[in-house]
Design a protein around this motif. Structure first.
Motif, PDB file in Angstrom:
ATOM      1  N   UNK A  18       0.826  -1.205   0.000  1.00  0.00           N
ATOM      2  CA  UNK A  18       0.000   0.000   0.000  1.00  0.00           C
ATOM      3  C   UNK A  18       0.861   1.255   0.000  1.00  0.00           C
ATOM      4  N   UNK A  19       1.903   1.247   0.818  1.00  0.00           N
ATOM      5  CA  UNK A  19       2.790   2.404   0.881  1.00  0.00           C
ATOM      6  C   UNK A  19       3.520   2.598  -0.442  1.00  0.00           C
ATOM      7  N   UNK A  20       3.979   1.501  -1.026  1.00  0.00           N
ATOM      8  CA  UNK A  20       4.694   1.592  -2.304  1.00  0.00           C
ATOM      9  C   UNK A  20       3.775   2.097  -3.408  1.00  0.00           C
ATOM     10  N   UNK A  21       2.532   1.630  -3.393  1.00  0.00           N
ATOM     11  CA  UNK A  21       1.579   2.043  -4.428  1.00  0.00           C
ATOM     12  C   UNK A  21       1.262   3.531  -4.314  1.00  0.00           C
ATOM     13  N   UNK A  22       1.083   4.014  -3.113  1.00  0.00           N
ATOM     14  CA  UNK A  22       0.792   5.434  -2.927  1.00  0.00           C
ATOM     15  C   UNK A  22       1.944   6.300  -3.438  1.00  0.00           C
ATOM     16  N   UNK A  23       3.161   5.895  -3.134  1.00  0.00           N
ATOM     17  CA  UNK A  23       4.325   6.647  -3.611  1.00  0.00           C
ATOM     18  C   UNK A  23       4.427   6.588  -5.136  1.00  0.00           C
ATOM     19  N   UNK A  24       4.141   5.404  -5.687  1.00  0.00           N
ATOM     20  CA  UNK A  24       4.234   5.240  -7.138  1.00  0.00           C
ATOM     21  C   UNK A  24       3.229   6.128  -7.862  1.00  0.00           C
ATOM     22  N   UNK A  25       2.027   6.274  -7.299  1.00  0.00           N
ATOM     23  CA  UNK A  25       1.003   7.092  -7.941  1.00  0.00           C
ATOM     24  C   UNK A  25       1.288   8.585  -7.792  1.00  0.00           C
ATOM     25  N   UNK A  26       2.139   8.940  -6.840  1.00  0.00           N
ATOM     26  CA  UNK A  26       2.594  10.328  -6.729  1.00  0.00           C
ATOM     27  C   UNK A  26       3.746  10.570  -7.697  1.00  0.00           C
ATOM     28  N   UNK A  27       4.631   9.572  -7.782  1.00  0.00           N
ATOM     29  CA  UNK A  27       5.839   9.708  -8.588  1.00  0.00           C
ATOM     30  C   UNK A  27       5.561   9.596 -10.089  1.00  0.00           C
ATOM     31  N   UNK A  28       4.646   8.721 -10.461  1.00  0.00           N
ATOM     32  CA  UNK A  28       4.347   8.484 -11.872  1.00  0.00           C
ATOM     33  C   UNK A  28       2.859   8.443 -12.124  1.00  0.00           C
ATOM     34  N   UNK A  35      -2.205   0.031 -25.946  1.00  0.00           N
ATOM     35  CA  UNK A  35      -2.318   1.297 -26.694  1.00  0.00           C
ATOM     36  C   UNK A  35      -3.419   2.201 -26.160  1.00  0.00           C
ATOM     37  N   UNK A  36      -4.477   1.610 -25.609  1.00  0.00           N
ATOM     38  CA  UNK A  36      -5.570   2.396 -25.027  1.00  0.00           C
ATOM     39  C   UNK A  36      -5.053   3.235 -23.855  1.00  0.00           C
ATOM     40  N   UNK A  37      -4.321   2.597 -22.952  1.00  0.00           N
ATOM     41  CA  UNK A  37      -3.770   3.292 -21.787  1.00  0.00           C
ATOM     42  C   UNK A  37      -2.748   4.338 -22.228  1.00  0.00           C
ATOM     43  N   UNK A  38      -1.920   3.980 -23.187  1.00  0.00           N
ATOM     44  CA  UNK A  38      -0.892   4.897 -23.665  1.00  0.00           C
ATOM     45  C   UNK A  38      -1.513   6.186 -24.201  1.00  0.00           C
ATOM     46  N   UNK A  39      -2.570   6.061 -24.976  1.00  0.00           N
ATOM     47  CA  UNK A  39      -3.189   7.260 -25.541  1.00  0.00           C
ATOM     48  C   UNK A  39      -3.831   8.118 -24.460  1.00  0.00           C
ATOM     49  N   UNK A  40      -4.531   7.482 -23.516  1.00  0.00           N
ATOM     50  CA  UNK A  40      -5.169   8.254 -22.457  1.00  0.00           C
ATOM     51  C   UNK A  40      -4.142   9.060 -21.672  1.00  0.00           C
ATOM     52  N   UNK A  41      -3.015   8.442 -21.364  1.00  0.00           N
ATOM     53  CA  UNK A  41      -1.991   9.134 -20.589  1.00  0.00           C
ATOM     54  C   UNK A  41      -1.400  10.308 -21.368  1.00  0.00           C
ATOM     55  N   UNK A  42      -1.318  10.169 -22.682  1.00  0.00           N
ATOM     56  CA  UNK A  42      -0.742  11.236 -23.496  1.00  0.00           C
ATOM     57  C   UNK A  42      -1.658  12.455 -23.582  1.00  0.00           C
ATOM     58  N   UNK A  92      -3.126  -6.870 -13.720  1.00  0.00           N
ATOM     59  CA  UNK A  92      -2.954  -7.758 -14.859  1.00  0.00           C
ATOM     60  C   UNK A  92      -1.887  -8.796 -14.535  1.00  0.00           C
ATOM     61  N   UNK A  93      -2.031  -9.973 -15.086  1.00  0.00           N
ATOM     62  CA  UNK A  93      -0.979 -10.973 -14.922  1.00  0.00           C
ATOM     63  C   UNK A  93       0.217 -10.664 -15.805  1.00  0.00           C
ATOM     64  N   UNK A  94       0.058  -9.721 -16.724  1.00  0.00           N
ATOM     65  CA  UNK A  94       1.132  -9.344 -17.638  1.00  0.00           C
ATOM     66  C   UNK A  94       1.257  -7.832 -17.645  1.00  0.00           C
ATOM     67  N   UNK A  95       2.475  -7.323 -17.590  1.00  0.00           N
ATOM     68  CA  UNK A  95       2.671  -5.878 -17.655  1.00  0.00           C
ATOM     69  C   UNK A  95       2.305  -5.361 -19.043  1.00  0.00           C
ATOM     70  N   UNK A  96       1.975  -4.067 -19.128  1.00  0.00           N
ATOM     71  CA  UNK A  96       1.519  -3.496 -20.392  1.00  0.00           C
ATOM     72  C   UNK A  96       2.658  -3.100 -21.321  1.00  0.00           C
ATOM     73  N   UNK A  97       3.807  -2.744 -20.744  1.00  0.00           N
ATOM     74  CA  UNK A  97       4.916  -2.322 -21.585  1.00  0.00           C
ATOM     75  C   UNK A  97       4.764  -0.918 -22.117  1.00  0.00           C
ATOM     76  N   UNK A  98       3.944  -0.106 -21.474  1.00  0.00           N
ATOM     77  CA  UNK A  98       3.709   1.276 -21.889  1.00  0.00           C
ATOM     78  C   UNK A  98       4.780   2.173 -21.275  1.00  0.00           C
ATOM     79  N   UNK A  99       5.212   3.186 -22.026  1.00  0.00           N
ATOM     80  CA  UNK A  99       6.233   4.115 -21.522  1.00  0.00           C
ATOM     81  C   UNK A  99       5.776   4.727 -20.200  1.00  0.00           C
ATOM     82  N   UNK A 100       6.690   4.742 -19.225  1.00  0.00           N
ATOM     83  CA  UNK A 100       6.390   5.317 -17.920  1.00  0.00           C
ATOM     84  C   UNK A 100       5.714   4.354 -16.960  1.00  0.00           C
TER      85      UNK A 100
END
Length: 686
Positions: free
Chosen positions: A21-31, A123-130, A141-149
């Motif tokens: 939980x602590x790591x996730x909170x920091x990750x959502x602040x950092x990225x 690609x859906x996530x990538x576009x939304x973030x852009x 997900x059982x598999x990472x998305x491989x999206x930049x960032x």
């Protein structure tokens, strides 16, 4: 906006995961993108929802949680996300509507169970973030998305202790705490003590700290002792790897415990487990009996078998207004699908399709009956299962006509739910497959035309309607003709020819009256009242009064709200502001409560006109903003509706002149940010 989750997202308490939980909170602040990955059953969904509870206060525009496990096909990903976010229909291009909706928002989007849609989600996530710089996305997900960032947090099994350690040290481990909690659910009064700590630790170790494995194993303590359970789990188990991921060591305990749990079920329970895996939205008792009985399962035994699977924590039992509903965690449903032999699946497909064909036909909302609202809610719950039936039909040549019939019967549901895009997706897939000029195609053509007209898509609607009229005049298709003529009347209004529109609607109405088709009469009275309110307000008011009386006579609550709206617009055009406000306010209260966005949006629009007429221009601008947000979600606009266009423009310009451009924009923007519930409260407060 919430996920349906599964077994581990129910009422059971959340244990451990402080580090994650602590790591996730920091990750959502950092990225801006965090993916929770790990084995099935390790607790990714449960952790994601707990993360939401911890961080939701930091997102001004809220959190949207989208469960993708029930989505069988990637073609509907964008519209499914839009729908879960309250954007009930996103028009012909749902991605653009999502982009517009999120571009300036500070919000968190959670996409749960993405692995089966990996190639589309990335690609859906990538576009939304852009395009949405303030958006954060949390993925499981059982598999990472491989999206930049992308930041990746691997959700590992809970920490397990050495059974030889002291009680205090054993008790501090999360796997033991979860196991103790679940054992206490099965054995009231159970608690960790010196006399059982070593065995509990050994069991947690044997289960490798995997939450799903702990849930399944703890359920067995209803029928065996702790020592017996440990001995059973120590026996060799044939671990069947479903895919390459399942061969990784950390996946073995999930797979092995699931296999072991399956092996402890009776043969009939195993069959039912496998058969219930066909239902992404779960099933009630009647459905389970209708579809899953036979060939080794007696219908009279289904209830006891369901109870047995609940006791074993294979099924979760939800209490709803219509009774109990049984659902399965996605990992267990996937396992059940593997155990369903192709020959058995083919056999069950016919029953499944037939069941949902009957359910949809028996739940049509365009029927003037007292249980309209119950029908609407039933379809909302069953929609993921209906999608499976539609996909099965449209992928199996002998069943394509049945699939198109189902999609056509849902036309009114697609409208009320604001899911015009999805409705057109299924209808147009079916129309591409069913070319025979019979009643099935004719009905689908007018249904698709009607949905296209509501989106202002005349390019598609008019040629489809022309073909529909041609087919409806052929022998055998006569029942479709009055519906085709009525839809042609709506098309004429949409094209600006209100004289022809009224004439066609009256012609259609006369045919329905002659045939004593009260449902057809109801639809045409609505169209004549709503669309005729500008060109012929007096006549439209007469149609509206008749419609309202008809709905009240038949206790049809959903249609009654539409009658109030149509009559309200007609009374407004006759200068009867007080009656118009009373009618439309009543409709807004009802449709806001049941989430009928199509009617609600129009109600907010009309109430804005009324506020403007009173000189309450700030309120008018705010209501127009609230309506605008909902118009956008449906891929529609007031300019495309004959009976809204002129008054919308008048109200907007009047408020802008009175307030000034900057103040108008501020009020409009504040209204657009209200959200549906607050918008309804603001609208009906007067």
């Amino acid at each position: 906006m919430k996920s349906n989750g599964g077994l581990l997202t129910g009422g059971a308490s959340f244990v451990g995961r402080r580090r994650e939980l602590a790591m996730a909170r920091k990750a959502l602040i950092r990225g801006r993108l965090l993916t929770l990955t790990g084995a099935g059953g390790v607790g990714k969904t449960r952790l994601a929802l707990q993360i939401v509870e911890h961080v939701k206060g930091t997102f001004r525009d809220g959190v949207g949680v989208v469960e993708l496990g029930t989505l069988e096909t990637g073609e509907l990903l964008e519209s499914a996300v839009a729908s879960a976010l309250g954007l009930r229909d996103a028009g012909p291009d749902p991605m653009n509507v999502l982009v517009d909706h999120m571009s300036g928002k500070r919000m968190l989007l959670v996409l749960d169970n993405c692995e089966h849609l990996f190639s589309i989600c990335a690609p859906f996530v990538d576009r939304l973030l852009r395009v949405a710089p303030r958006l954060r996305i949390l993925v499981t997900s059982r598999q990472t998305l491989g999206v930049y960032g992308e930041q990746v947090l691997t959700v590992r099994p809970l920490a397990v202790p050495d059974p030889a350690r002291p009680l205090g040290e054993i008790a501090r481990h999360d796997a033991v705490r979860l196991l103790e909690d679940r054992m206490a659910d099965v054995l009231p009064g159970f608690s960790l003590a010196a006399g059982n700590a070593c065995r509990v630790a050994r069991l947690a170790q044997r289960l490798e700290g995997v939450p799903l494995a702990i849930e399944l194993a703890a359920a067995r303590l209803r029928t065996m002792s702790l020592d017996q359970l440990i001995r059973e789990l120590d026996k060799p188990i044939d671990v069947l790897a479903a895919d390459t991921c399942a061969t990784l060591p950390r996946h073995h305990s999930v797979r092995a415990t699931t296999e072991w749990s399956f092996g402890l079920c009776s043969a009939a329970e195993q069959r039912l487990w496998a058969r219930l895996s066909m239902f992404p939205a779960g099933a009630d008792l009647d459905t389970a009996e209708a579809v899953c009985s036979g060939d080794g399962i007696d219908a009279a035994d289904v209830l006891d078998l369901l109870a047995g699977l609940v006791d074993k924590s294979v099924l979760c039992c939800d209490r709803r207004e219509r009774g109990l509903r049984y659902r399965m965690l996605e990992s267990l449903r996937a396992y059940g699908c593997e155990r369903l032999a192709p020959s058995e699946k083919n056999l069950l497909r016919g029953r499944y399709v037939d069941h949902y064909r009957q359910l949809v036909e028996g739940s049509q909302i365009d029927r003037i009956v007292p249980d309209q609202l119950e029908r609407y809610r039933r379809l909302q719950v069953e929609l993921p299962n209906v999608r499976v039936a539609l996909e099965a039909c449209l992928s199996t040549p002998p069943l394509t006509r049945v699939g198109l019939d189902i999609a056509s019967a849902l036309w009114c549901y697609w409208l009320l739910a604001g899911s015009l895009l999805e409705g057109r997706y299924w209808l147009e897939r079916g129309l591409d497959l069913v070319r025979e000029p019979g009643r099935t195609r004719a009905t689908a053509l007018w249904a698709d035309s009607m949905l296209a007209l509501r989106q202002g898509d005349l390019v598609i609607a008019l040629p489809r309607l022309e073909e529909c009229l041609d087919l409806a005049r052929r022998p055998g298709n006569e029942a479709v003709l009055p519906y085709a003529i009525g839809t042609a009347g709506v098309a004429a209004y949409s094209s600006g020819d209100h004289e022809r529109g009224l004439s066609l609607l009256q012609e259609s109405l006369a045919v329905h009256r002659a045939g004593e088709n009260v449902d057809g009469v109801m639809l045409n009275l609505y169209y004549a009242s709503a669309y005729g309110s500008v060109g012929h307000p007096g006549r439209a008011a007469e149609f509206g009064e008749e419609l309202l009386a008809l709905c009240e006579k038949h206790h049809a609550r959903v249609s009654r709200a539409y009658a109030q709206l149509a009559l309200g617009v007609a009374r407004w055009n006759l200068g009867d502001c007080r009656r118009a406000e009373a009618l439309v306010t009543s409709a807004a209260m009802f449709t806001g409560e049941v989430n009928d966005r199509w009617c609600l949006t129009q109600c907010l629009e009309v109430l804005a006109w009324i506020a403007g007429a009173r000189g309450e221009h700030w309120r008018a601008a705010g209501l127009m903003g609230a309506a605008h947000a909902l118009w956008q979600t449906m891929g529609a606009s007031p300019e495309r509706l004959w009976y809204h266009a002129a008054w919308h423009e008048h109200c907007r310009e009047q408020a802008r002149r009175a307030l000034g451009g900057r103040a108008f924009a501020t009020a409009f923007r504040q209204g657009a940010r209200l959200g549906q519930d607050r918008a309804v409260s603001y609208a009906v407060a007067g």
